[in-house]
Design a protein around this motif. Structure first.
Motif, PDB file in Angstrom:
ATOM      1  N   ASN A   1     100.297 183.401 -12.316  1.00 50.04           N
ATOM      2  CA  ASN A   1      99.740 183.621 -10.977  1.00 50.04           C
ATOM      3  C   ASN A   1     100.850 183.963  -9.979  1.00 50.04           C
ATOM      4  OD1 ASN A   1      97.439 183.572  -9.131  1.00 50.04           O
ATOM      5  ND2 ASN A   1      98.324 181.703  -8.320  1.00 50.04           N
ATOM      6  N   GLU A   2     101.985 183.329 -10.120  1.00 50.73           N
ATOM      7  CA  GLU A   2     103.108 183.608  -9.228  1.00 50.73           C
ATOM      8  C   GLU A   2     103.552 185.068  -9.363  1.00 50.73           C
ATOM      9  OE1 GLU A   2     107.512 181.761  -8.236  1.00 50.73           O
ATOM     10  OE2 GLU A   2     105.983 180.511  -9.176  1.00 50.73           O
ATOM     11  N   ASN A   3     103.606 185.567 -10.584  1.00 52.09           N
ATOM     12  CA  ASN A   3     103.976 186.968 -10.810  1.00 52.09           C
ATOM     13  C   ASN A   3     102.933 187.917 -10.227  1.00 52.09           C
ATOM     14  OD1 ASN A   3     106.354 186.343 -12.134  1.00 52.09           O
ATOM     15  ND2 ASN A   3     105.390 186.313 -14.138  1.00 52.09           N
ATOM     16  N   VAL A   4     101.674 187.596 -10.431  1.00 55.54           N
ATOM     17  CA  VAL A   4     100.587 188.431  -9.915  1.00 55.54           C
ATOM     18  C   VAL A   4     100.640 188.465  -8.385  1.00 55.54           C
ATOM     19  CG1 VAL A   4      98.066 188.634  -9.745  1.00 55.54           C
ATOM     20  CG2 VAL A   4      99.120 188.086 -11.932  1.00 55.54           C
ATOM     21  N   LEU A   5     100.919 187.326  -7.779  1.00 51.22           N
ATOM     22  CA  LEU A   5     101.054 187.265  -6.321  1.00 51.22           C
ATOM     23  C   LEU A   5     102.187 188.173  -5.834  1.00 51.22           C
ATOM     24  CD1 LEU A   5     100.584 183.519  -5.342  1.00 51.22           C
ATOM     25  CD2 LEU A   5      99.516 185.477  -4.225  1.00 51.22           C
TER      26      LEU A   5
END
Length: 126
Positions: free
Chosen positions: A16-20
């Motif tokens: 999720n951090e990467n997608v953000l």
């Protein structure tokens, strides 16, 4: 199995951090491109402002949900005192928070696609 569940939450958290990060970069690029087209007089000023503001707000909300999930996942288990009664139970699990975050990011991408279509239509590029 609680151990596997924790591992999945941890993995989802960093996914999720990467997608953000990608969504924030995409928003900045789209905003910059729209400003360039506005300066060239090819688009009216503020042409997509409301839509991009909404996408920005969704990404910000996704970031807040991610932070909440991160705090729950990375909570120090050594701080746990089994004799101390639990007075507050989290409203959502880390997985639920991450899912909500990803839904917000998906909605922001839906807005990006609409902005792209509207811009192409206005510029006569179909």
């Amino acid at each position: 199995n609680p151990g596997i569940s924790k591992l999945i939450e941890f993995t989802l958290l960093y996914y999720n951090e990467n997608v953000l990060g990608v969504a924030k970069t995409r928003l900045n690029k789209i905003s910059g491109d729209i400003k360039k087209l506005e300066k060239l007089g090819l688009l009216e000023r503020g042409f997509t402002r409301a839509q991009l503001d909404k996408a920005s707000k969704l990404i910000s909300m996704a970031q807040d949900l991610h932070s909440q999930a991160k705090n729950l996942v990375l909570a120090n288990p050594l701080d746990f005192d089994p004799d101390k009664p639990k007075t507050v139970k989290p409203k959502s699990t880390p997985r639920e928070l991450i899912e909500k975050s990803l839904v917000n990011i998906k909605t922001a991408y839906d807005i990006f696609l609409k902005v792209s279509k509207d811009t192409r239509r206005t510029l006569g590029i179909e």
